[in-house]
Structure formats: C-alpha cells, structure tokens
Write an enzyme that holds these catalytic residues in place. Structure first.
Site, mmCIF file in Angstrom:
data_model
loop_
_atom_site.group_PDB
_atom_site.id
_atom_site.type_symbol
_atom_site.label_atom_id
_atom_site.label_comp_id
_atom_site.label_asym_id
_atom_site.label_seq_id
_atom_site.Cartn_x
_atom_site.Cartn_y
_atom_site.Cartn_z
ATOM 1 N N ASN A 37 -6.242 0.589 -6.529
ATOM 2 C CA ASN A 37 -6.329 -1.033 -6.041
ATOM 3 C C ASN A 37 -6.684 -1.556 -6.672
ATOM 4 O O ASN A 37 -7.944 -1.974 -6.863
ATOM 5 C CB ASN A 37 -6.090 -1.542 -4.255
ATOM 6 C CG ASN A 37 -5.690 -3.055 -4.218
ATOM 7 O OD1 ASN A 37 -5.733 -3.630 -5.032
ATOM 8 N ND2 ASN A 37 -5.524 -3.398 -2.441
ATOM 9 N N GLU A 88 1.164 -1.101 -0.093
ATOM 10 C CA GLU A 88 -0.049 0.132 -0.585
ATOM 11 C C GLU A 88 0.731 0.891 0.134
ATOM 12 O O GLU A 88 0.211 2.431 0.417
ATOM 13 C CB GLU A 88 -0.443 0.193 1.363
ATOM 14 C CG GLU A 88 -2.253 -1.194 1.132
ATOM 15 C CD GLU A 88 -3.263 -0.911 1.966
ATOM 16 O OE1 GLU A 88 -3.107 -0.334 3.021
ATOM 17 O OE2 GLU A 88 -4.132 -2.336 1.736
ATOM 18 N N TYR A 103 -13.957 -7.676 -4.881
ATOM 19 C CA TYR A 103 -14.784 -7.474 -4.015
ATOM 20 C C TYR A 103 -16.318 -6.547 -5.062
ATOM 21 O O TYR A 103 -17.235 -7.538 -4.192
ATOM 22 C CB TYR A 103 -14.852 -5.608 -3.276
ATOM 23 C CG TYR A 103 -12.873 -5.853 -1.689
ATOM 24 C CD1 TYR A 103 -12.571 -7.341 -1.633
ATOM 25 C CD2 TYR A 103 -12.522 -4.571 -2.350
ATOM 26 C CE1 TYR A 103 -12.199 -7.465 -0.832
ATOM 27 C CE2 TYR A 103 -11.651 -5.196 -1.309
ATOM 28 C CZ TYR A 103 -10.761 -6.163 -0.588
ATOM 29 O OH TYR A 103 -10.004 -6.605 0.178
ATOM 30 N N GLY A 152 -7.876 -18.930 -3.627
ATOM 31 C CA GLY A 152 -9.290 -18.565 -3.285
ATOM 32 C C GLY A 152 -9.156 -18.840 -1.976
ATOM 33 O O GLY A 152 -10.177 -18.562 -1.063
ATOM 34 N N GLY A 212 -4.757 -16.223 -5.971
ATOM 35 C CA GLY A 212 -5.888 -16.659 -6.583
ATOM 36 C C GLY A 212 -5.985 -17.859 -6.663
ATOM 37 O O GLY A 212 -6.893 -18.131 -7.076
ATOM 38 N N TYR A 218 -4.986 -10.065 3.943
ATOM 39 C CA TYR A 218 -4.118 -9.961 3.207
ATOM 40 C C TYR A 218 -3.489 -11.342 2.867
ATOM 41 O O TYR A 218 -4.085 -11.760 3.477
ATOM 42 C CB TYR A 218 -3.178 -9.558 4.191
ATOM 43 C CG TYR A 218 -1.697 -9.657 2.870
ATOM 44 C CD1 TYR A 218 -1.574 -8.076 2.087
ATOM 45 C CD2 TYR A 218 -0.919 -10.418 3.756
ATOM 46 C CE1 TYR A 218 0.016 -8.025 1.593
ATOM 47 C CE2 TYR A 218 0.442 -10.627 3.002
ATOM 48 C CZ TYR A 218 0.670 -9.369 1.880
ATOM 49 O OH TYR A 218 2.548 -9.466 0.985
ATOM 50 N N VAL A 219 -3.069 -11.468 1.663
ATOM 51 C CA VAL A 219 -3.435 -13.446 0.788
ATOM 52 C C VAL A 219 -1.727 -12.768 -0.352
ATOM 53 O O VAL A 219 -1.587 -11.566 -0.117
ATOM 54 C CB VAL A 219 -3.602 -13.465 0.242
ATOM 55 C CG1 VAL A 219 -3.612 -15.288 -0.320
ATOM 56 C CG2 VAL A 219 -4.824 -13.662 0.750
ATOM 57 N N GLU A 241 -10.080 -4.515 9.238
ATOM 58 C CA GLU A 241 -9.066 -3.875 9.427
ATOM 59 C C GLU A 241 -8.194 -3.437 8.084
ATOM 60 O O GLU A 241 -7.657 -2.963 7.528
ATOM 61 C CB GLU A 241 -8.802 -3.104 10.656
ATOM 62 C CG GLU A 241 -7.426 -2.831 10.359
ATOM 63 C CD GLU A 241 -8.045 -1.109 10.385
ATOM 64 O OE1 GLU A 241 -7.169 0.149 9.516
ATOM 65 O OE2 GLU A 241 -9.022 -1.213 10.244
#
Length: 179
Positions: free
Chosen positions: A126, A24, A133, A97, A95, A88-89, A85
């Site tokens: 982003n 970010e 989303y 899941g 990708g 994160y992956v 809040e």
C-alpha cells in the site's frame, strides 16, 4: 469534522469496513456483524473505540471516514498506548485531510492521556498509505514481524493449555485442575 462514534454510526462503520476489506483484497475476511460491532463499541465494557470523519454541507453531515482503535500496553514504558486497527476514508473524500485529521485526533488522545505509543500496521504493497504515514513522521518497525494465530492452529494451541481436555469446548475451555 472529527467526532467520537455513536451507536447510530455502526451501519456506516460496518459498510466502510467492508469497503476497506475490498481495497485490501480480502472481502471474504470481513465477517463482523452490526451486532458484534455495536457490542464491542458500545456494550457494557467497550473493547474498542471509533472516531468518525464527517464532511458538513448545507444539507447536513456525511460520514466519509473512520478510525477504529483500542488501548494497548507497553511493559517497557509502563504506560498504555493506542493501536489503530483500521483507518479508512472513502475514495471520494481522499485527499481532503480527513485521514490526517483522524490520526491527529488519536495523537491528541495519546498525549492528553499520557500514552507513549501510537501504532498501527500497513500492508507492504500500500504505497500511498506508506508515503502518507512517512510524511507524518511515522517510522517503520522493520525489525518486528507480525504473527497471527487463527482458526484451527488457534484451537489446537488452546487445547494444549493447562487444565484443558480433549472434551473441552471448541474454544479450548478450561476444566478444573486436579492435583
């Protein structure tokens, strides 16, 4: 696999928080410590909660993501909700899941507990997250603008609270009121 965080997850969560801050473009703002995170998640009165995404292999489980959330409250519906809040992956696991599974688990918590809202913020640049989303049916709240007080403006406003004096502590601590 999605599961609630446990105290031994704190170092991994903090590392991912720092990775998220890098992504970010604000690494200097990620100042939380393991002690702060541990107290917030697992102290006497937990203020936040976390879910962990793991990939299970023949060699064990590897943490690949997390969701950190807290309860909010709607005065209009009279019910609690969930505010996400951080989600994160790790780049390697994107990708797979995991993000959707973390969000689905939070949605399940909302429905199970009778919470009426599940909300979060996303940076306007982003595009991958915004698209993701939207694919879930999450609607932008374009008419709302987030406001934030930090640092000196926060302290200055706190100093104006009834019962404070110029000699109160740096957090604007209250002094006794006299009539």
């Amino acid at each position: 696999m999605i599961r609630p965080a446990k105290p031994s997850d704190v170092p991994a969560i903090l590392a991912m928080i720092r990775e998220l801050a890098e992504y970010e473009k604000a690494p200097q703002e990620a100042k939380a410590t393991e002690e702060q995170l541990s107290a917030a998640l697992f102290g006497a009165d937990p203020a936040v909660f976390a879910l962990i995404a793991e990939e299970v292999t023949g060699e064990g489980a590897e943490t690949v993501g997390f969701a950190l959330w807290f309860r909010n409250f709607s005065t209009w519906t009279g019910t609690h909700g969930v505010y996400l809040e951080d989600l994160y992956v790790t780049p390697r696991a994107r990708g797979g899941g995991h993000g959707k599974a973390l969000l689905a688990e939070l949605a399940r918590i909302c429905v199970e507990r009778g919470y009426t809202r599940f909300e979060w913020s996303v940076l306007d640049w982003n595009a991958p997250a915004i698209g993701f989303y939207a694919s879930l049916g999450a609607e932008p709240m374009d008419e709302w603008t987030v406001r934030r007080l930090t640092g000196e403006p926060l302290r200055a406003l706190a100093a104006e609270a009834p019962g404070t004096s110029s000699t109160s502590d740096s957090l604007g601590g209250a002094t006794s009121l006299s009539n």
